[in-house]
Design an enzyme around this catalytic site. Structure first.
Site, PDB file in Angstrom:
ATOM      1  N   GLY A   3       0.788  -1.224   0.000  1.00 26.39           N
ATOM      2  CA  GLY A   3       0.000   0.000   0.000  1.00 26.39           C
ATOM      3  C   GLY A   3       0.819   1.272   0.000  1.00 26.39           C
ATOM      4  O   GLY A   3       0.496   2.235  -0.707  1.00 26.39           O
ATOM      5  N   ASP A 183      -2.291  -1.480   8.326  1.00 26.81           N
ATOM      6  CA  ASP A 183      -1.140  -0.703   8.782  1.00 26.81           C
ATOM      7  C   ASP A 183      -0.236  -0.374   7.610  1.00 26.81           C
ATOM      8  O   ASP A 183      -0.579  -0.609   6.448  1.00 26.81           O
ATOM      9  CB  ASP A 183      -0.425  -1.401   9.946  1.00 26.81           C
ATOM     10  CG  ASP A 183       0.380  -2.635   9.525  1.00 26.81           C
ATOM     11  OD1 ASP A 183       0.690  -2.798   8.328  1.00 26.81           O
ATOM     12  OD2 ASP A 183       0.713  -3.446  10.401  1.00 26.81           O
ATOM     13  N   VAL A 185       2.336  -1.540   6.212  1.00 31.14           N
ATOM     14  CA  VAL A 185       2.910  -2.534   5.311  1.00 31.14           C
ATOM     15  C   VAL A 185       1.905  -3.635   4.989  1.00 31.14           C
ATOM     16  O   VAL A 185       2.251  -4.811   4.902  1.00 31.14           O
ATOM     17  CB  VAL A 185       4.216  -3.139   5.884  1.00 31.14           C
ATOM     18  CG1 VAL A 185       5.329  -2.132   5.850  1.00 31.14           C
ATOM     19  CG2 VAL A 185       4.015  -3.661   7.311  1.00 31.14           C
ATOM     20  N   LYS A 186       0.651  -3.260   4.792  1.00 35.35           N
ATOM     21  CA  LYS A 186      -0.363  -4.212   4.346  1.00 35.35           C
ATOM     22  C   LYS A 186      -0.768  -3.889   2.909  1.00 35.35           C
ATOM     23  O   LYS A 186      -0.328  -2.892   2.320  1.00 35.35           O
ATOM     24  CB  LYS A 186      -1.568  -4.190   5.285  1.00 35.35           C
ATOM     25  CG  LYS A 186      -1.238  -4.715   6.683  1.00 35.35           C
ATOM     26  CD  LYS A 186      -0.725  -6.155   6.659  1.00 35.35           C
ATOM     27  CE  LYS A 186      -0.549  -6.751   8.039  1.00 35.35           C
ATOM     28  NZ  LYS A 186       0.544  -6.129   8.810  1.00 35.35           N
ATOM     29  N   THR A 187      -1.627  -4.733   2.335  1.00 42.10           N
ATOM     30  CA  THR A 187      -1.974  -4.594   0.924  1.00 42.10           C
ATOM     31  C   THR A 187      -2.491  -3.202   0.605  1.00 42.10           C
ATOM     32  O   THR A 187      -2.146  -2.600  -0.410  1.00 42.10           O
ATOM     33  CB  THR A 187      -3.015  -5.654   0.529  1.00 42.10           C
ATOM     34  OG1 THR A 187      -2.500  -6.942   0.848  1.00 42.10           O
ATOM     35  CG2 THR A 187      -3.321  -5.585  -0.955  1.00 42.10           C
TER      36      THR A 187
END
Length: 395
Positions: A3, A183, A185-187
């Site tokens: 993301g 958060d 570092v998510k998709t």
């Protein structure tokens, strides 16, 4: 996960909408919002994407897990089966609500093995939480069948797998509720945020109440007129975080398309490497493609290849030595080390976390490497990466 790679004018517009109104709180202030309800709009879109009847946002994936556990009736003294390969938030959420984590073996899906659930079942088992790790699915149909047969609650931790599916059905929709993390570092990212999906009106209402100090949100513009059917806590998301995530959520299809294309290019190039076998995917078409996970023949060879990948500019997690994601390094769990006494210490018959042995999971994780898939790679980047991977396998 990707993301953070694609911030642009879309995110700026959604955030500016909020700043221009001056209303950062997700509830109330209808007169000055100028029609902007970013959290509510995000929830509606998340429900549409996943095919869920209800969706609720929280301040983090961990908050979503805590909220969903409580709303599903999982609490003090309840045993909940989870995998040993997950982020620490899964067991931390359980402990925070007074429930007892019980670990079962994984298989080459890198998720819970449904054939090993019976071995850890006790009269105190209340629920099973499969974690759809690294963007892809557990054998969720078999896990659901087990839960249905045993009368257990199925709650899915899909925090790493937004956009993933099994046989056309979104991950997170097989159980009573499913949880996502948004958060950094998510998709997709809200900066910090999490979400819950469910088809149960009762579970949704309890999530809505619990995450906002028990407010029933039936008092209209006057929050002071709300009733408080249950005790709750503050796991609310802000409008600013929701605004970022809303812009990102609108890009999900594009994110998934790029991830899948890039992953396929890397995987195709690795199929001729004689030592490599790949993670088992119960439905390859439902993989969100955030990681390419593969196995080497031995632990020593996996460590050697992981070191080679890092040396050649392709750092890739070797999970067996990871502090956050595999039980071997969870010393705070093994010692039940908290800042204050933990509620589960009052329970009898706690698992012996310090001496826990999961030999089948160890055998898999010792050989596993996962390669992150990025959105920003050009074709030249992918070609250079493939060459670096090939160099890394030279003995």
């Amino acid at each position: 996960m990707p993301g953070f790679e694609i911030f642009g004018d879309e995110e700026r517009k959604e955030v500016t909408d909020v700043l221009d109104t001056g209303v950062l709180f997700r509830y109330g202030f209808e007169g000055t919002r100028n029609g902007h309800f970013k959290a509510l709009e995000f929830e509606k879109k998340l429900g549409d994407i996943t095919g869920s009847a209800f969706s609720h946002l929280c301040s983090s994936g961990t908050a979503a897990l805590c909220t969903a556990l409580t709303a599903c009736g999982i609490g003090a003294g309840d045993e909940v089966i989870i995998p040993p390969f997950t982020f620490v938030a899964t067991f931390e959420a359980l402990i925070s609500v007074g429930a007892i984590p019980v670990f079962a073996e994984i298989d080459e899906t890198l998720c819970l093995n449904p054939d090993r659930l019976e071995a850890v079942l006790t009269p105190r088992t209340k629920a099973v939480i499969p974690v759809h790790m690294c963007g892809a699915m557990a054998r969720i149909d078999e896990i659901k069948t087990f839960c249905d047969q045993k009368g257990l609650i199925l709650l899915e931790d899909a925090c790493q797998s937004l956009g993933g599916s099994f046989q056309g059905k979104a991950l997170g929709t097989f159980g009573l509720a499913g949880c996502f993390s948004f958060d950094s570092v998510k998709t997709i990212t809200c900066g910090e945020g999490g979400g819950i999906i469910t088809d149960s009106r009762k579970v949704y209402d309890l999530c809505d109440q619990f995450s906002d100090h028990g407010h029933d949100h039936l008092g209209g513009p006057d929050r002071g007129a709300d009733g408080h059917p249950i005790m709750g806590t503050n796991y609310r998301i802000s409008e600013l975080n929701a605004a970022v995530g809303l812009a990102q959520l609108k890009k999900l299809d594009r994110i998934l398309d790029i991830q899948r294309k890039n992953k396929n290019a890397i995987k195709d190039a690795m199929t001729d490497l004689p030592e490599v076998t790949f993670r088992y995917l119960p439905d390859p078409f439902g993989d969100s493609a955030t990681f390419l996970s593969f196995f080497l023949p031995t632990k020593n060879r996996a460590r050697q290849v992981a070191a080679g990948l890092a040396k050649n500019g392709v750092p890739s997690p070797y999970w067996y030595d990871n502090n956050w994601h595999y039980y071997k390094r969870w010393n705070h769990l093994k010692g039940l080390t908290g800042a204050a006494p933990l509620a589960i210490e009052l329970a009898g018959n706690l698992p012996d976390y310090k001496n826990m042995k999961l030999e089948e999971s160890d055998a898999i994780m010792k050989r596993t490497i996962s390669m992150q898939i990025m959105l920003s790679w050009s074709e030249e980047d992918i070609d250079q990466r493939i060459q670096a991977i090939t160099r890394s396998f030279k003995k």
